[in-house]
Design a protein around this motif. Structure first.
Motif, PDB file in Angstrom:
ATOM      1  N   ARG A   1     -28.740  15.669 -11.400  1.00 58.90           N
ATOM      2  CA  ARG A   1     -28.084  14.372 -11.460  1.00 58.90           C
ATOM      3  C   ARG A   1     -28.303  13.699 -10.119  1.00 58.90           C
ATOM      4  NH1 ARG A   1     -28.068  15.983 -15.856  1.00 58.90           N
ATOM      5  NH2 ARG A   1     -26.375  16.117 -17.391  1.00 58.90           N
ATOM      6  N   SER A   2     -28.326  12.378 -10.120  1.00 57.33           N
ATOM      7  CA  SER A   2     -28.444  11.657  -8.851  1.00 57.33           C
ATOM      8  C   SER A   2     -27.081  11.541  -8.200  1.00 57.33           C
ATOM      9  CB  SER A   2     -29.033  10.257  -9.093  1.00 57.33           C
ATOM     10  OG  SER A   2     -28.061   9.431  -9.732  1.00 57.33           O
ATOM     11  N   TYR A   3     -27.087  11.268  -6.902  1.00 52.22           N
ATOM     12  CA  TYR A   3     -25.828  11.053  -6.194  1.00 52.22           C
ATOM     13  C   TYR A   3     -25.053   9.914  -6.840  1.00 52.22           C
ATOM     14  CZ  TYR A   3     -27.783  14.090  -2.587  1.00 52.22           C
ATOM     15  OH  TYR A   3     -28.320  15.156  -1.911  1.00 52.22           O
ATOM     16  N   GLY A   4     -25.771   8.869  -7.293  1.00 52.44           N
ATOM     17  CA  GLY A   4     -25.130   7.742  -7.949  1.00 52.44           C
ATOM     18  C   GLY A   4     -24.484   8.138  -9.265  1.00 52.44           C
ATOM     19  N   GLN A   5     -25.154   8.992 -10.025  1.00 51.84           N
ATOM     20  CA  GLN A   5     -24.577   9.441 -11.296  1.00 51.84           C
ATOM     21  C   GLN A   5     -23.302  10.254 -11.064  1.00 51.84           C
ATOM     22  OE1 GLN A   5     -28.265  11.308 -12.674  1.00 51.84           O
ATOM     23  NE2 GLN A   5     -28.251   9.966 -14.484  1.00 51.84           N
ATOM     24  N   VAL A   6     -23.310  11.089 -10.028  1.00 50.66           N
ATOM     25  CA  VAL A   6     -22.111  11.874  -9.724  1.00 50.66           C
ATOM     26  C   VAL A   6     -20.986  10.949  -9.262  1.00 50.66           C
ATOM     27  CG1 VAL A   6     -21.123  13.684  -8.262  1.00 50.66           C
ATOM     28  CG2 VAL A   6     -23.429  13.962  -9.199  1.00 50.66           C
ATOM     29  N   ALA A   7     -21.333   9.944  -8.454  1.00 50.52           N
ATOM     30  CA  ALA A   7     -20.318   8.990  -7.997  1.00 50.52           C
ATOM     31  C   ALA A   7     -19.677   8.286  -9.189  1.00 50.52           C
ATOM     32  CB  ALA A   7     -20.943   7.976  -7.044  1.00 50.52           C
ATOM     33  N   ALA A   8     -20.501   7.870 -10.140  1.00 52.66           N
ATOM     34  CA  ALA A   8     -19.965   7.208 -11.336  1.00 52.66           C
ATOM     35  C   ALA A   8     -19.102   8.169 -12.142  1.00 52.66           C
ATOM     36  CB  ALA A   8     -21.113   6.676 -12.187  1.00 52.66           C
TER      37      ALA A   8
ATOM     38  N   ARG B   1     -22.727   7.553  -0.789  1.00 52.09           N
ATOM     39  CA  ARG B   1     -22.789   8.285   0.491  1.00 52.09           C
ATOM     40  C   ARG B   1     -21.697   9.340   0.572  1.00 52.09           C
ATOM     41  NH1 ARG B   1     -25.987   6.308   4.636  1.00 52.09           N
ATOM     42  NH2 ARG B   1     -26.923   4.260   4.250  1.00 52.09           N
ATOM     43  N   ALA B   2     -20.514   8.998   0.095  1.00 56.18           N
ATOM     44  CA  ALA B   2     -19.404   9.959   0.120  1.00 56.18           C
ATOM     45  C   ALA B   2     -19.714  11.158  -0.765  1.00 56.18           C
ATOM     46  CB  ALA B   2     -18.114   9.285  -0.324  1.00 56.18           C
ATOM     47  N   VAL B   3     -20.397  10.931  -1.871  1.00 53.21           N
ATOM     48  CA  VAL B   3     -20.816  12.045  -2.726  1.00 53.21           C
ATOM     49  C   VAL B   3     -21.805  12.928  -1.977  1.00 53.21           C
ATOM     50  CG1 VAL B   3     -22.163  12.663  -4.783  1.00 53.21           C
ATOM     51  CG2 VAL B   3     -20.340  10.953  -4.937  1.00 53.21           C
ATOM     52  N   GLY B   4     -22.734  12.314  -1.265  1.00 57.42           N
ATOM     53  CA  GLY B   4     -23.682  13.095  -0.468  1.00 57.42           C
ATOM     54  C   GLY B   4     -22.980  13.955   0.566  1.00 57.42           C
ATOM     55  N   THR B   5     -21.976  13.370   1.220  1.00 54.05           N
ATOM     56  CA  THR B   5     -21.196  14.121   2.202  1.00 54.05           C
ATOM     57  C   THR B   5     -20.442  15.265   1.533  1.00 54.05           C
ATOM     58  OG1 THR B   5     -20.941  12.180   3.614  1.00 54.05           O
ATOM     59  CG2 THR B   5     -19.345  13.961   3.915  1.00 54.05           C
TER      60      THR B   5
ATOM     61  N   VAL C   1     -29.710  15.177  -6.641  1.00 54.93           N
ATOM     62  CA  VAL C   1     -30.887  14.668  -5.931  1.00 54.93           C
ATOM     63  C   VAL C   1     -30.775  13.154  -5.767  1.00 54.93           C
ATOM     64  CG1 VAL C   1     -32.362  16.535  -6.805  1.00 54.93           C
ATOM     65  CG2 VAL C   1     -32.188  14.393  -8.095  1.00 54.93           C
ATOM     66  N   ARG C   2     -31.703  12.589  -5.022  1.00 54.44           N
ATOM     67  CA  ARG C   2     -31.711  11.134  -4.843  1.00 54.44           C
ATOM     68  C   ARG C   2     -32.172  10.453  -6.129  1.00 54.44           C
ATOM     69  NH1 ARG C   2     -34.491  11.729   1.016  1.00 54.44           N
ATOM     70  NH2 ARG C   2     -32.571  11.898   2.251  1.00 54.44           N
ATOM     71  N   SER C   3     -31.865   9.176  -6.243  1.00 51.56           N
ATOM     72  CA  SER C   3     -32.211   8.433  -7.463  1.00 51.56           C
ATOM     73  C   SER C   3     -33.715   8.330  -7.674  1.00 51.56           C
ATOM     74  CB  SER C   3     -31.591   7.035  -7.432  1.00 51.56           C
ATOM     75  OG  SER C   3     -32.003   6.339  -6.269  1.00 51.56           O
ATOM     76  N   ASP C   4     -34.501   8.448  -6.587  1.00 51.75           N
ATOM     77  CA  ASP C   4     -35.959   8.399  -6.733  1.00 51.75           C
ATOM     78  C   ASP C   4     -36.551   9.775  -7.035  1.00 51.75           C
ATOM     79  OD1 ASP C   4     -35.793   9.756  -4.326  1.00 51.75           O
ATOM     80  OD2 ASP C   4     -36.833   8.232  -3.137  1.00 51.75           O
ATOM     81  N   GLY C   5     -35.703  10.777  -7.200  1.00 56.18           N
ATOM     82  CA  GLY C   5     -36.176  12.120  -7.535  1.00 56.18           C
ATOM     83  C   GLY C   5     -36.418  13.006  -6.337  1.00 56.18           C
ATOM     84  N   SER C   6     -36.392  12.446  -5.131  1.00 52.73           N
ATOM     85  CA  SER C   6     -36.566  13.294  -3.942  1.00 52.73           C
ATOM     86  C   SER C   6     -35.316  14.148  -3.748  1.00 52.73           C
ATOM     87  CB  SER C   6     -36.865  12.449  -2.704  1.00 52.73           C
ATOM     88  OG  SER C   6     -35.805  11.558  -2.440  1.00 52.73           O
ATOM     89  N   LEU C   7     -35.471  15.233  -3.018  1.00 56.42           N
ATOM     90  CA  LEU C   7     -34.425  16.242  -2.984  1.00 56.42           C
ATOM     91  C   LEU C   7     -33.142  15.826  -2.285  1.00 56.42           C
ATOM     92  CD1 LEU C   7     -36.416  19.549  -2.371  1.00 56.42           C
ATOM     93  CD2 LEU C   7     -35.609  18.559  -4.519  1.00 56.42           C
ATOM     94  N   GLY C   8     -33.238  15.120  -1.198  1.00 57.69           N
ATOM     95  CA  GLY C   8     -32.035  14.841  -0.418  1.00 57.69           C
ATOM     96  C   GLY C   8     -31.668  16.049   0.426  1.00 57.69           C
TER      97      GLY C   8
END
Length: 200
Positions: free
Chosen positions: A138-145, A154-158, A175-182
């Protein structure tokens, strides 16, 4: 020799009692009299040396600093209890569960977990991470939602970076929304390996 002349400690030959056996007896005694709040042990894996910690409620911490545990031990003492003791036996089942995840022999950690170190928004995120299916990301954005705060990427990443139970709670699946690992607490190589194991 008078009674007051007797030594307080009777020396024992180092080979008479194995050190591991002494540690196990000490840990068992400490637990028996209520003096062991946090048990710790190290686990050597292909991701590196992990430091595992558990309370009576379950596995409470997994960190990638098994070779240099001072910072983690200080945090455990500050946030949980200073009564910490090396007690590998208490963590044997957790160690087997983590090894199975790392090697692809299990799809989820099935032992008890103690989320005492996950608080506030971070705890909400950690709870949601447990719902990401094995082999998926899942992307960080999907988890935030999913936690009801779509702008808190950003808070999800932290929260993922501070996840007290990586591997057991799969923050590596974010992972990041572009598919990179983060970022990942264990480093990019460890995150890539865990995802590759799950991909089969």
């Amino acid at each position: 020799m008078a009674e007051h002349d007797l030594p307080l400690v009777v020396p024992v030959a180092a080979s008479a009692v194995p050190l591991d056996a002494l540690r196990a007896r000490l840990a068992a005694h400490a637990a028996g009299v209520g003096l062991l709040d946090v048990a710790v042990r190290t686990l050597d894996t292909r991701l590196g040396a992990l430091l595992l910690a558990a309370t009576e409620r379950g596995l409470v911490s997994v960190t990638f600093d098994g070779a240099h545990p001072d910072a983690t031990l200080e945090r455990l003492a500050r946030e949980l209890s200073p009564r910490i003791l090396r007690a590998p036996a208490r963590l044997d089942a957790a160690a087997r569960g983590l090894e199975a995840l790392i090697e692809g022999g299990a799809r989820a950690f099935d032992g008890p977990l103690d989320l005492a170190l996950a608080r506030g928004f971070g705890r909400d995120v950690v709870e949601r991470l447990r719902e990401i299916p094995y082999g998926e990301t899942r992307s960080y954005g999907q988890v935030a939602a999913a936690v009801g705060s779509p702008r808190a990427v950003r808070a999800v990443g932290t929260a993922c970076r501070r996840n007290p139970l990586p591997i057991a709670i799969p923050c590596h699946r974010v992972v990041r929304s572009d598919g990179s690992l983060g970022q990942y607490a264990g480093g990019e190589a460890a995150k890539r390996l865990l995802l590759a194991v799950e991909a089969g």
